[in-house]
Design a protein around this motif. Sequence first.
Motif, PDB file in Angstrom:
ATOM      1  N   PHE A   1     -34.384 -13.823 -24.725  1.00 18.30           N
ATOM      2  CA  PHE A   1     -33.689 -13.297 -25.889  1.00 18.30           C
ATOM      3  C   PHE A   1     -34.090 -11.850 -26.182  1.00 18.30           C
ATOM      4  O   PHE A   1     -33.242 -10.989 -26.431  1.00 18.30           O
ATOM      5  N   VAL A   2     -35.373 -11.552 -26.161  1.00 18.55           N
ATOM      6  CA  VAL A   2     -35.852 -10.196 -26.409  1.00 18.55           C
ATOM      7  C   VAL A   2     -35.354  -9.250 -25.317  1.00 18.55           C
ATOM      8  O   VAL A   2     -34.946  -8.117 -25.595  1.00 18.55           O
ATOM      9  N   ALA A   3     -35.339  -9.693 -24.073  1.00 14.92           N
ATOM     10  CA  ALA A   3     -34.855  -8.846 -22.971  1.00 14.92           C
ATOM     11  C   ALA A   3     -33.378  -8.515 -23.156  1.00 14.92           C
ATOM     12  O   ALA A   3     -32.952  -7.372 -22.956  1.00 14.92           O
ATOM     13  N   ILE A   4     -32.581  -9.485 -23.568  1.00  8.08           N
ATOM     14  CA  ILE A   4     -31.155  -9.236 -23.798  1.00  8.08           C
ATOM     15  C   ILE A   4     -30.960  -8.284 -24.969  1.00  8.08           C
ATOM     16  O   ILE A   4     -30.128  -7.367 -24.911  1.00  8.08           O
ATOM     17  N   ALA A   5     -31.734  -8.451 -26.037  1.00  7.84           N
ATOM     18  CA  ALA A   5     -31.616  -7.568 -27.199  1.00  7.84           C
ATOM     19  C   ALA A   5     -31.986  -6.126 -26.839  1.00  7.84           C
ATOM     20  O   ALA A   5     -31.310  -5.174 -27.250  1.00  7.84           O
ATOM     21  N   VAL A   6     -33.056  -5.936 -26.062  1.00 10.83           N
ATOM     22  CA  VAL A   6     -33.474  -4.590 -25.653  1.00 10.83           C
ATOM     23  C   VAL A   6     -32.418  -3.957 -24.759  1.00 10.83           C
ATOM     24  O   VAL A   6     -32.082  -2.773 -24.895  1.00 10.83           O
ATOM     25  N   THR A   7     -31.853  -4.739 -23.841  1.00  7.13           N
ATOM     26  CA  THR A   7     -30.819  -4.217 -22.948  1.00  7.13           C
ATOM     27  C   THR A   7     -29.573  -3.805 -23.728  1.00  7.13           C
ATOM     28  O   THR A   7     -29.004  -2.737 -23.487  1.00  7.13           O
ATOM     29  N   ALA A   8     -29.140  -4.627 -24.678  1.00  4.31           N
ATOM     30  CA  ALA A   8     -27.961  -4.298 -25.477  1.00  4.31           C
ATOM     31  C   ALA A   8     -28.200  -3.048 -26.314  1.00  4.31           C
ATOM     32  O   ALA A   8     -27.312  -2.194 -26.449  1.00  4.31           O
ATOM     33  N   THR A   9     -29.401  -2.895 -26.846  1.00  4.08           N
ATOM     34  CA  THR A   9     -29.728  -1.699 -27.627  1.00  4.08           C
ATOM     35  C   THR A   9     -29.717  -0.456 -26.758  1.00  4.08           C
ATOM     36  O   THR A   9     -29.186   0.589 -27.158  1.00  4.08           O
ATOM     37  N   ALA A  10     -30.281  -0.540 -25.569  1.00  3.14           N
ATOM     38  CA  ALA A  10     -30.299   0.614 -24.659  1.00  3.14           C
ATOM     39  C   ALA A  10     -28.883   1.003 -24.243  1.00  3.14           C
ATOM     40  O   ALA A  10     -28.552   2.195 -24.187  1.00  3.14           O
ATOM     41  N   ILE A  11     -28.034   0.029 -23.976  1.00  5.58           N
ATOM     42  CA  ILE A  11     -26.646   0.329 -23.601  1.00  5.58           C
ATOM     43  C   ILE A  11     -25.907   0.987 -24.760  1.00  5.58           C
ATOM     44  O   ILE A  11     -25.176   1.966 -24.582  1.00  5.58           O
ATOM     45  N   GLU A  12     -26.096   0.483 -25.975  1.00  6.58           N
ATOM     46  CA  GLU A  12     -25.413   1.041 -27.139  1.00  6.58           C
ATOM     47  C   GLU A  12     -25.871   2.471 -27.428  1.00  6.58           C
ATOM     48  O   GLU A  12     -25.076   3.323 -27.809  1.00  6.58           O
ATOM     49  N   MET A  13     -27.145   2.751 -27.227  1.00  8.46           N
ATOM     50  CA  MET A  13     -27.663   4.094 -27.512  1.00  8.46           C
ATOM     51  C   MET A  13     -27.203   5.119 -26.484  1.00  8.46           C
ATOM     52  O   MET A  13     -27.033   6.295 -26.813  1.00  8.46           O
ATOM     53  N   THR A  14     -27.014   4.710 -25.249  1.00  5.53           N
ATOM     54  CA  THR A  14     -26.613   5.657 -24.209  1.00  5.53           C
ATOM     55  C   THR A  14     -25.108   5.776 -24.056  1.00  5.53           C
ATOM     56  O   THR A  14     -24.631   6.668 -23.348  1.00  5.53           O
ATOM     57  N   ARG A  15     -24.348   4.915 -24.716  1.00  4.29           N
ATOM     58  CA  ARG A  15     -22.890   4.939 -24.585  1.00  4.29           C
ATOM     59  C   ARG A  15     -22.311   6.167 -25.265  1.00  4.29           C
ATOM     60  O   ARG A  15     -22.700   6.526 -26.369  1.00  4.29           O
ATOM     61  N   LYS A  16     -21.383   6.826 -24.621  1.00  5.76           N
ATOM     62  CA  LYS A  16     -20.715   7.991 -25.190  1.00  5.76           C
ATOM     63  C   LYS A  16     -19.468   7.476 -25.909  1.00  5.76           C
ATOM     64  O   LYS A  16     -18.424   7.273 -25.315  1.00  5.76           O
TER      65      LYS A  16
END
Length: 125
Positions: free
Chosen positions: A14-29
């Motif tokens: 769960f924590v790994a999925i949350a971190v991945t989703a946050t990283a994708i959202e922050m880098t998305r243009k």
Amino acid sequence: MDGKTLARLGAVVFVAIAVTATAIEMTRKDDRQNSPTAQTRTVTERDPLGAELARCSAMGEAGPRDPSCLRAWDENRKRFLGQSAPAPAPAPAGPATLFPNAPADAAPDDATPAIQAEPSRPEVR
């Protein structure tokens, strides 16, 4: 596998999925035109009254004492209502009376009360 190990593994996933989703959202243009800050900038650029109202609301307690803010709020009120603000009613010259139709010279111990007939009302159909 016992229950503790399974729960820990679930928490790690769960924590790994949350971190991945946050990283994708922050880098998305994303489209900057839909951001709230871009929308407020374009509204204030098109409407000088809106810019003045925003400045006055940012002033805090000093806004109601600023003459330019009072003019801006008056103009906004006129724009919103679609008409000019009504003039305040003048204060009554004398004291208000509870019974304006009662004669002033009637004695309190007078046996015949002065009652006036009610004006006729039109029939409602």
